[in-house]
Design a protein around this motif. Structure first.
Motif, PDB file in Angstrom:
ATOM      1  N   ARG A  12      -6.027   0.527   2.867  1.00  0.00           N
ATOM      2  CA  ARG A  12      -7.326   0.475   2.176  1.00  0.00           C
ATOM      3  C   ARG A  12      -7.159   0.327   0.665  1.00  0.00           C
ATOM      4  O   ARG A  12      -7.942  -0.342   0.001  1.00  0.00           O
ATOM      5  N   ASP A  13      -6.092   0.964   0.115  1.00  0.00           N
ATOM      6  CA  ASP A  13      -5.921   0.957  -1.348  1.00  0.00           C
ATOM      7  C   ASP A  13      -5.606  -0.433  -1.899  1.00  0.00           C
ATOM      8  O   ASP A  13      -5.731  -0.674  -3.098  1.00  0.00           O
ATOM      9  N   ILE A  14      -5.191  -1.361  -1.018  1.00  0.00           N
ATOM     10  CA  ILE A  14      -4.951  -2.730  -1.507  1.00  0.00           C
ATOM     11  C   ILE A  14      -5.926  -3.710  -0.830  1.00  0.00           C
ATOM     12  O   ILE A  14      -5.662  -4.911  -0.743  1.00  0.00           O
ATOM     13  N   SER A  15      -7.037  -3.165  -0.320  1.00  0.00           N
ATOM     14  CA  SER A  15      -8.045  -3.992   0.382  1.00  0.00           C
ATOM     15  C   SER A  15      -7.420  -4.853   1.471  1.00  0.00           C
ATOM     16  O   SER A  15      -7.728  -6.043   1.598  1.00  0.00           O
ATOM     17  N   ALA A  16      -6.517  -4.230   2.235  1.00  0.00           N
ATOM     18  CA  ALA A  16      -5.853  -4.977   3.317  1.00  0.00           C
ATOM     19  C   ALA A  16      -6.345  -4.511   4.672  1.00  0.00           C
ATOM     20  O   ALA A  16      -5.881  -4.990   5.699  1.00  0.00           O
ATOM     21  N   ALA A  17      -7.286  -3.555   4.692  1.00  0.00           N
ATOM     22  CA  ALA A  17      -7.711  -3.001   5.976  1.00  0.00           C
ATOM     23  C   ALA A  17      -8.671  -3.963   6.666  1.00  0.00           C
ATOM     24  O   ALA A  17      -9.176  -4.913   6.070  1.00  0.00           O
ATOM     25  N   CYS A  18      -8.901  -3.663   7.947  1.00  0.00           N
ATOM     26  CA  CYS A  18      -9.723  -4.526   8.770  1.00  0.00           C
ATOM     27  C   CYS A  18     -11.083  -4.792   8.128  1.00  0.00           C
ATOM     28  O   CYS A  18     -11.784  -3.861   7.740  1.00  0.00           O
ATOM     29  N   GLY A  19     -11.450  -6.061   8.014  1.00  0.00           N
ATOM     30  CA  GLY A  19     -12.755  -6.421   7.446  1.00  0.00           C
ATOM     31  C   GLY A  19     -12.781  -6.481   5.938  1.00  0.00           C
ATOM     32  O   GLY A  19     -13.798  -6.812   5.339  1.00  0.00           O
ATOM     33  N   GLN A  20     -11.644  -6.184   5.282  1.00  0.00           N
ATOM     34  CA  GLN A  20     -11.654  -6.182   3.811  1.00  0.00           C
ATOM     35  C   GLN A  20     -11.066  -7.446   3.203  1.00  0.00           C
ATOM     36  O   GLN A  20     -11.089  -7.611   1.990  1.00  0.00           O
ATOM     37  N   LEU A  21     -10.508  -8.331   4.031  1.00  0.00           N
ATOM     38  CA  LEU A  21      -9.790  -9.468   3.454  1.00  0.00           C
ATOM     39  C   LEU A  21     -10.726 -10.455   2.783  1.00  0.00           C
ATOM     40  O   LEU A  21     -11.792 -10.766   3.277  1.00  0.00           O
ATOM     41  N   LYS A  22     -10.290 -10.893   1.646  1.00  0.00           N
ATOM     42  CA  LYS A  22     -10.995 -11.964   0.936  1.00  0.00           C
ATOM     43  C   LYS A  22     -10.056 -12.416  -0.158  1.00  0.00           C
ATOM     44  O   LYS A  22      -9.481 -11.597  -0.849  1.00  0.00           O
TER      45      LYS A  22
ATOM     46  N   PRO B  50      -8.932   4.282  21.507  1.00  0.00           N
ATOM     47  CA  PRO B  50      -8.188   4.743  20.342  1.00  0.00           C
ATOM     48  C   PRO B  50      -8.967   4.504  19.047  1.00  0.00           C
ATOM     49  O   PRO B  50      -9.705   3.528  18.941  1.00  0.00           O
ATOM     50  N   ILE B  51      -8.796   5.432  18.125  1.00  0.00           N
ATOM     51  CA  ILE B  51      -9.426   5.257  16.806  1.00  0.00           C
ATOM     52  C   ILE B  51      -8.366   4.623  15.914  1.00  0.00           C
ATOM     53  O   ILE B  51      -7.271   5.174  15.756  1.00  0.00           O
ATOM     54  N   ARG B  52      -8.678   3.438  15.391  1.00  0.00           N
ATOM     55  CA  ARG B  52      -7.671   2.758  14.570  1.00  0.00           C
ATOM     56  C   ARG B  52      -7.658   3.372  13.168  1.00  0.00           C
ATOM     57  O   ARG B  52      -8.648   3.305  12.445  1.00  0.00           O
ATOM     58  N   MET B  53      -6.540   4.010  12.849  1.00  0.00           N
ATOM     59  CA  MET B  53      -6.466   4.668  11.541  1.00  0.00           C
ATOM     60  C   MET B  53      -6.496   3.604  10.446  1.00  0.00           C
ATOM     61  O   MET B  53      -5.789   2.607  10.533  1.00  0.00           O
ATOM     62  N   PRO B  54      -7.332   3.820   9.427  1.00  0.00           N
ATOM     63  CA  PRO B  54      -7.399   2.813   8.357  1.00  0.00           C
ATOM     64  C   PRO B  54      -6.042   2.643   7.691  1.00  0.00           C
ATOM     65  O   PRO B  54      -5.378   3.635   7.389  1.00  0.00           O
ATOM     66  N   ARG B  55      -5.623   1.402   7.529  1.00  0.00           N
ATOM     67  CA  ARG B  55      -4.340   1.128   6.874  1.00  0.00           C
ATOM     68  C   ARG B  55      -4.571   0.163   5.718  1.00  0.00           C
ATOM     69  O   ARG B  55      -5.350  -0.773   5.827  1.00  0.00           O
TER      70      ARG B  55
ATOM     71  N   SER C 154       0.833  -1.204   0.000  1.00  0.00           N
ATOM     72  CA  SER C 154       0.000   0.000   0.000  1.00  0.00           C
ATOM     73  C   SER C 154       0.868   1.255   0.000  1.00  0.00           C
ATOM     74  O   SER C 154       2.047   1.213   0.384  1.00  0.00           O
ATOM     75  N   SER C 155       0.271   2.379  -0.364  1.00  0.00           N
ATOM     76  CA  SER C 155       1.001   3.642  -0.321  1.00  0.00           C
ATOM     77  C   SER C 155       1.412   3.983   1.115  1.00  0.00           C
ATOM     78  O   SER C 155       2.341   4.749   1.331  1.00  0.00           O
TER      79      SER C 155
END
Ligand code: SF4
Length: 373
Positions: free
Chosen positions: A336-346, A329-334, A77-78
């Protein structure tokens, strides 16, 4: 075909060496030598193991190798987050993610191929369960990550923390997850302290106490709602193990205390679970449990019916919880551009096939929810 030794636990190595005819007297020494080559030095071939006799290396080479599972895809990811799509010999694929963050680096490990649980905000939940991962496959995810990050033999580590939060429900694959975590935590090998390993569950109540006793890692609960109606919708396993039973299991989690707080994960869904009243309900709900709340801005994926809460609403929610005496704490999205963020895995290969049936079910839930408002 030769069997790979990579990812095996000590018991498995012991029994392979015994089957090769290694004597009882030499067994521990031989196991420890292999352990060091595999998990400290990251050896990629048996011929590298120069402190073993030529004869013994030859015997090992005849039956075993140090092959890793195949990496089908490696995306960066970037923001530096890396995601590996890993393919096992039977063709099953899973994803593993590394999230660097200053001095800390977290490896998010999968426990199953797909998932049975269908949490409606989670992309993995749209992928049917194919099978459990073996403990060898669980451990090999870290070996692959260390290879890619060139982390072997380094004093300063990239991977400082592990979360069992990738694809799957870890407590539905209890023994293999337990054995895998024990390899991660072994002092003479990969050596990640159990205080830096977090097992995340959607709330398989009967297994929570066992996890405390037999695994002893940190515990995270995917909570996401403050009442059973809404949690039944977001995390359907709640119909089997409702909030009250789940929180009782948390209160009784072995050794839970301030230094070993439970983390409650709470995904922020706009107009679904993010009101100020719900923040206050949350404080009441977890009262008496040493814990913190991780607020996770929702990470969208194709076909979802949810939207991420507005940022100022997430901050208001967090403030209320902080004022109630809990860190949030607010978990900063990490990634996202490669669909690796929390809940995006598939697994990528399945991504294009989001099931029409699943989309219909979501649309039905959405209309029921609107009807309740
Ligand atoms: S949140 Fe976890 S348990 Fe729920 S569907 Fe996703 S992977 Fe499965």
């Amino acid at each position: 075909m030769n069997k790979s030794l990579v990812g095996l636990n000590k018991k498995e190595l012991n029994s392979l060496l015994t089957s090769m005819g290694v004597s009882e007297k030499q067994l521990n020494m031989r196991t420890n030598q292999l352990w060091n080559w595999i998990y400290v030095r990251g050896a990629k071939s048996i011929s590298e193991m120069t402190n073993l006799s030529k004869e013994f290396r030859k015997e090992l080479n005849e039956q075993f190798n140090l092959t890793r599972p195949e990496i089908s895809k490696n995306e960066i990811s970037s923001d530096g987050t890396q995601k590996w799509l890993i393919k096992f010999p039977d063709g099953s694929e899973i994803e593993t993610v590394f999230i660097p963050d200053g001095d800390r680096g977290t490896l998010c490990v999968s426990s199953q191929v797909g998932c049975t649980l269908n949490c409606t905000f989670c992309h993995t939940g749209t992928q049917k369960l194919v099978r459990n991962l073996s403990s060898q496959e669980i451990v090999s995810q870290m070996v692959i990550a260390k290879d890619s990050l060139s982390e072997w033999n380094k004093t300063k580590r990239d991977i400082t923390n592990i979360v069992m939060m990738g694809m799957g429900e870890p407590l539905y694959n209890f023994e293999n997850v337990r054995d895998g975590i024990n390899v991660f935590a072994d002092d003479a090998g990969l050596s990640v302290s159990k205080r830096r390993i977090t097992l995340s569950t959607s709330g398989i109540v009967p297994k929570i106490e066992d996890a405390g006793n037999e695994i002893g890692s940190m515990l995270a609960i995917s909570l996401h709602a403050t009442n059973n109606d809404l949690r039944n919708e977001l995390v359907p396993i709640n119909k089997k193990y409702p909030i009250e039973e789940l929180l009782d299991a948390c209160k009784n989690y072995p050794r839970v205390k301030n230094s070993k707080r439970i983390t409650f994960e709470y995904v922020m869904l706009k107009d679904v679970n993010d009101s100020e009243a719900q923040a206050r309900d949350l404080i009441k709900l977890i009262s008496g449990i040493p814990s913190k709340i991780n607020l996770i801005p929702f990470n969208p994926w194709p076909g979802t019916i949810y939207e991420c809460s507005d940022w100022d609403q997430i901050e208001k929610f967090s403030d209320i919880i902080n004022r109630g005496g809990y860190a949030s704490p607010i978990r900063m999205p990490r990634g996202r551009d490669i669909s690796a963020a929390c809940g995006q895995l598939k697994s990528d290969t399945k991504k294009e096939k989001a099931s029409i049936k699943y989309k219909k079910e979501l649309a039905k839930l959405e209309s029921e929810r609107i009807g309740r408002l």
